[in-house]
Every structure is written in structure tokens, then in C-alpha cells.
Design a protein around this motif. Structure first.
Motif, PDB file in Angstrom:
ATOM      1  N   LEU A  18      17.651  15.667 -13.165  1.00  0.00           N
ATOM      2  CA  LEU A  18      18.235  14.328 -13.143  1.00  0.00           C
ATOM      3  C   LEU A  18      17.364  13.356 -12.361  1.00  0.00           C
ATOM      4  N   ALA A  19      16.821  13.817 -11.229  1.00  0.00           N
ATOM      5  CA  ALA A  19      15.954  12.954 -10.428  1.00  0.00           C
ATOM      6  C   ALA A  19      14.686  12.582 -11.197  1.00  0.00           C
ATOM      7  N   LEU A  20      14.113  13.551 -11.902  1.00  0.00           N
ATOM      8  CA  LEU A  20      12.897  13.290 -12.671  1.00  0.00           C
ATOM      9  C   LEU A  20      13.168  12.335 -13.838  1.00  0.00           C
ATOM     10  N   LEU A  21      14.317  12.486 -14.479  1.00  0.00           N
ATOM     11  CA  LEU A  21      14.653  11.609 -15.600  1.00  0.00           C
ATOM     12  C   LEU A  21      14.837  10.166 -15.141  1.00  0.00           C
ATOM     13  N   ARG A  22      15.341   9.992 -13.911  1.00  0.00           N
ATOM     14  CA  ARG A  22      15.605   8.642 -13.399  1.00  0.00           C
ATOM     15  C   ARG A  22      14.366   7.980 -12.801  1.00  0.00           C
ATOM     16  N   ALA A  23      13.263   8.720 -12.735  1.00  0.00           N
ATOM     17  CA  ALA A  23      12.048   8.162 -12.143  1.00  0.00           C
ATOM     18  C   ALA A  23      11.611   6.916 -12.903  1.00  0.00           C
ATOM     19  N   PRO A  24      11.095   5.893 -12.196  1.00  0.00           N
ATOM     20  CA  PRO A  24      10.716   4.633 -12.867  1.00  0.00           C
ATOM     21  C   PRO A  24       9.568   4.792 -13.848  1.00  0.00           C
ATOM     22  N   GLN A  25       8.657   5.747 -13.607  1.00  0.00           N
ATOM     23  CA  GLN A  25       7.531   5.981 -14.503  1.00  0.00           C
ATOM     24  C   GLN A  25       7.422   7.474 -14.790  1.00  0.00           C
ATOM     25  N   HIS A  26       6.943   7.790 -15.986  1.00  0.00           N
ATOM     26  CA  HIS A  26       6.843   9.187 -16.405  1.00  0.00           C
ATOM     27  C   HIS A  26       5.402   9.490 -16.806  1.00  0.00           C
ATOM     28  N   ASP A  27       4.586   9.927 -15.821  1.00  0.00           N
ATOM     29  CA  ASP A  27       3.202  10.271 -16.119  1.00  0.00           C
ATOM     30  C   ASP A  27       3.120  11.745 -16.518  1.00  0.00           C
ATOM     31  N   GLU A  28       1.908  12.216 -16.798  1.00  0.00           N
ATOM     32  CA  GLU A  28       1.713  13.587 -17.265  1.00  0.00           C
ATOM     33  C   GLU A  28       2.183  14.599 -16.227  1.00  0.00           C
ATOM     34  N   GLU A  29       1.911  14.323 -14.961  1.00  0.00           N
ATOM     35  CA  GLU A  29       2.308  15.259 -13.910  1.00  0.00           C
ATOM     36  C   GLU A  29       3.822  15.393 -13.828  1.00  0.00           C
ATOM     37  N   LEU A  30       4.512  14.262 -13.936  1.00  0.00           N
ATOM     38  CA  LEU A  30       5.980  14.302 -13.893  1.00  0.00           C
ATOM     39  C   LEU A  30       6.543  15.047 -15.099  1.00  0.00           C
TER      40      LEU A  30
END
Length: 458
Positions: A18-30
Motif C-alpha cells: 500500500l505504501a509503495l502504491l501511494r508513492a508520488p513517483q514509480h521508478d524502476e527501483e520502486l
């Protein structure tokens, strides 16, 4: 690992996802981190996330799933949600998912897609898959043919059981199930069915035609709910589906039957409560969609409730003469509505499972008359004693007689309306609680004031 520690790990992974999905940006590492975290979640949690998260987050989550897990999650979603999810996915991933779906699941999905998108996806299928999907789409939406799988492994009656087993081993990956095998002649007319267990226990030189037994079957154009209930009543794992010439065209499995009845029961439950069923998960349904599912019924019931107001207006002079009568109105209308709803719910369910048919209308009315009179007698005696002791015996007599009459009337109406609805081709659930409550309110008040006028000399 213990159950509690496994549950804790799953909960921690869910929080991380859930925390990762809510992140403002989604780069390759995320995205790589998200892919690692979702692997720790059970299938049920993944389906819950995809169903309840906003569309962009659901699509992002779905993208990081491996192909096998993505297909498993996708198959658990309702068709409308599948269609919405597709719009947020990459074309190669969509093509892989669509080609791996069963033809019946694919047809339900195509129903929810725009025609241009469905056509494009259809052209991406190979010839055999396209032909099977087209065959399923050719049946009406509420026909059992829409839920069948055309992928069937038929046997010939002239095969020995040894030959049949070899045939099953060679083609076991193709059909949806091999536990029930239809036996057909040269024109695919159904002769019977044989179970895999029976084949395995046979001597090997016995003829399939001699061991096959008569099959419980349905026609592809039969109503889906009726066919599903017949299927489950027979306690089958699979049921052959035929065309009108008795040729085998597909098979329905137990999970299909359960899915059909789950959907029908959800519709009946919603309509009985005065709303429309939601096409997707509650938490991911837009607020306006929920409002639309409820407001039509509220408006209909509000308009119909005007009838109750008009009845009160007609008997306004009686209320002015004996104000005490107004105190019992909520009790009488509530009792009538509840009695009618109880009868309607019982008869609606009996209709659904085949315990009652339209021709049983006189028997149902006679039965509900007796039930209503018995309930009304019990409540009437109680009302007579309590109201008589507190407000005087004339008022007690009015209350007792009214409760007897209202309960009898409401039970008859409640038992009658679902059958009438079935007769005219409407959904019995629609004619149940909402309309019966309003009808019993107005009719109960007329009965109440008529009895009060006669007993009290108003």
C-alpha cells in the motif's frame, strides 16, 4: 512458520504494498520492490487490492505480477472490473491474459468492453479460440450457453475403456474438466456420460457405451439460474450443454454454477432491500454510481408512500375525534409491512429453488391465509389485552381486530406478489419488500380506521 507469524508477515507485506502504491513517483527501483512484496501476499489479498484500489494503482499493481499470478487474479475479478483494468494495461500483457482465459470467461469480459476494443482483442486470438468465443457470444446474456466452456473431451460409445483412457491422457490439457466425460455419436448427439473414476476402475476391454449412464443436461438457451439450480440439485461436478438438436456444444462446471447463483442471489438481495446490485466491489465503486443504484428506488417508494398520506387525510376527522388512534399507526404499519415481507421472502426463495411454481398460486394463498390468521390471532390477543387495560376495552378491541385483519391481509399479499411477478416475467424480488411495505401501510390504515369507525361509532 506458525499461523500467527505467517499472518503477521502477510500484514506487513500488505502495508508495504500500500505504501509503495501511494508513492508520488514509480521508478524502476520502486517497481522492483513492489514486485517482491506482492509475491508474499496470498491470492485473496491480491484480488482484494486490485478490486478496491483506484484504477491507476490497480493497473500498476497488476503490471508487476508474473503471468501465472496475473491470470489467477484476473479470473477472480468481475467482468466489469476486468474491462476497466484492461484500459490501464500494456497491450502485450492484455493479449497474454485474453488468450489464456477460458472461452466463457472471455465472452463475459467482451460483453463489458467497448465494441472496438473487443473486436481488436478478438482478432488477436488464434482461429480455434476465436471460433469458441464467438460461439459462446452467440447466446443471450441470461442463457446458460454464455457460461459454458466449448472445450469438451467427448468419447465414442464404441471405444473400449482402455482406448478411452489413452484418449483422455493424450488430450487431458485441452478441456476444462475430465472428471465427467460425455459420450456422443458421430453427429455429436449426447448418448450419456461416464466418470473418470468409472473408467479407471474398468477392466480395460469394456465398451464405453455399455458403461455410460443417462446425463442430467441443459440446453444452451435455458435460463442460467434455472440450469444452475438443476445442476447443483443433482450434485454434479459438470453438466453437458446441448443445442436444440441434442448435439453437445459445451459443458458447465460446478464453479460456473456457483458463480451464477452467487450473482443472482446478490441481485435478489439488493432489490429486496430497495436498491440495484453494484457491478464491482463496494470500496472501488464511485460514489455517484452508488447513489444511482439507490435513488431510483427511493424516488419510487417516496411517490408510492403518498398513498399512505392520502389515506391519513381521508380519515383525518376520525383522528380529530379520537386522538389516541394516532399512537398506534406506527405499530400497525410496521406489523403489516413485516408480515408481508416475511411471506414474500419465503415465497421468493421457494420460487427460486423450484419448491413453488406459478400453478401453485391457490395453495400458496390458502397457506398464507392460515399463517397470517394464526400470527394475527396471537398478536391480536396481545394487543387487545395491553391496549384494553391501558386505554379502555373499546380501543383494545379495535387494536386486536385490526392486528388480526392486517396480518392476514399482509401474509396473503406477500405470498401472492412474487408469484404474480413470476407470471408476468418480472423479477419476484422487485415486487417483494419495497412495494409490499407501501401497499400494506396504506391498506392497513384503511382497515384500521374502518374498524375504529365501526367499533367506536365515529
Amino acid at each position: 512458520m506458525t499461523t500467527s507469524s505467517t499472518s503477521s508477515a502477510s500484514s506487513a507485506s500488505l502495508d508495504s504494498v500500500l505504501a509503495l502504491l501511494r508513492a508520488p513517483q514509480h521508478d524502476e527501483e520502486l517497481l522492483e520492490q513492489l514486485a517482491l512484496e506482492v509475491r508474499l501476499l496470498p491470492l485473496g489479498e491480491l484480488v482484494y487490492l486490485v478490486e478496491t484500489r483506484p484504477a491507476t494503482e490497480a493497473a500498476l499493481l497488476f503490471r508487476v505480477l508474473d503471468k501465472e499470478l496475473a491470470l489467477a487474479v484476473f479470473e477472480e475479478l468481475p467482468p466489469l472490473h476486468q474491462a476497466e483494468l484492461i484500459s490501464g494495461l500494456r497491450t502485450p500483457q492484455v493479449a497474454d491474459i485474453i488468450s489464456d482465459l477460458d472461452p466463457d470467461d472471455r465472452a463475459l469480459l467482451f460483453d463489458e468492453l467497448p465494441a472496438s476494443v473487443a473486436e481488436r482483442l478478438m482478432h488477436g486470438l488464434d482461429a480455434d479460440e476465436r471460433a469458441m468465443t464467438t460461439a459462446v457470444l452467440g447466446y443471450p446474456r441470461h442463457a446458460i450457453g454464455r457460461y459454458m466452456s466449448p472445450e469438451v473431451l467427448p468419447l465414442r460409445p464404441t471405444m473400449t475403456t482402455g482406448e478411452a483412457l489413452e484418449h483422455v491422457r493424450a488430450h487431458a490439457a485441452e478441456p476444462e474438466t475430465i472428471y465427467m466425460l460425455p459420450v456422443v455419436d458421430g453427429t455429436r448427439r449426447l448418448l450419456g456420460v461416464i466418470g473418470l473414476r468409472r473408467l479407471l476402475l474398468s477392466e480395460g476391454d469394456e465398451l464405453v457405451g455399455d458403461l455410460a449412464h443417462e446425463a442430467v443436461h441443459a440446453y444452451a438457451t435455458d435460463d442460467r439460474e434455472d440450469a444452475a439450480r438443476r445442476f447443483l440439485d443433482a450434485k454434479l461436478l459438470a453438466m453437458p450443454i446441448l443445442d436444440r438438436e441434442n448435439r453437445l456444444v459445451g459443458i458447465v462446471t460446478i464453479d460456473d454454477a456457483f458463480g451464477i447463483l452467487e450473482k443472482e442471489n446478490a441481485e435478489d438481495s439488493a432489490r429486496t432491500s430497495g436498491s440495484e446490485p453494484l457491478p464491482r466491489a463496494y470500496l472501488s465503486t464511485p460514489i455517484l454510481r452508488i447513489v444511482r443504484s439507490r435513488i431510483v428506488w427511493l424516488l419510487v417508494l417516496a411517490v408510492s408512500a403518498i398513498l399512505t398520506v392520502q389515506v391519513l387525510e381521508i380519515f383525518e376527522d376520525r383522528l380529530d375525534q379520537v386522538v389516541i388512534l394516532a399512537l398506534f399507526i406506527p405499530l400497525l404499519t410496521g406489523t403489516g409491512g413485516n408480515t408481508g415481507n416475511q411471506a414474500a421472502t419465503t415465497v421468493t426463495r421457494a420460487l427460486a429453488v423450484g419448491e413453488v411454481r406459478v400453478r401453485d398460486l391457490p395453495r400458496v394463498v390458502w397457506r398464507e391465509l392460515r399463517v397470517g390468521a394464526t400470527l394475527g390471532s396471537a398478536l391480536g390477543v396481545l394487543g387487545l389485552l395491553i391496549a384494553g387495560l391501558i386505554y379502555g376495552w373499546p380501543i383494545g378491541l379495535v387494536m386486536g381486530t385490526t392486528l388480526l385483519s392486517v396480518c392476514t391481509m399482509a401474509a396473503i399479499v406477500g405470498g401472492l406478489m412474487p408469484i404474480v411477478a413470476k407470471k408476468v416475467g418480472a423479477d419476484p424480488a422487485v415486487f417483494s419488500n419495497p412495494f409490499i411495505s407501501t401497499f400494506c401501510d396504506a391498506t392497513g390504515l384503511i382497515i384500521y380506521f374502518t374498524i375504529a369507525t365501526a367499533v367506536l361509532g365515529l
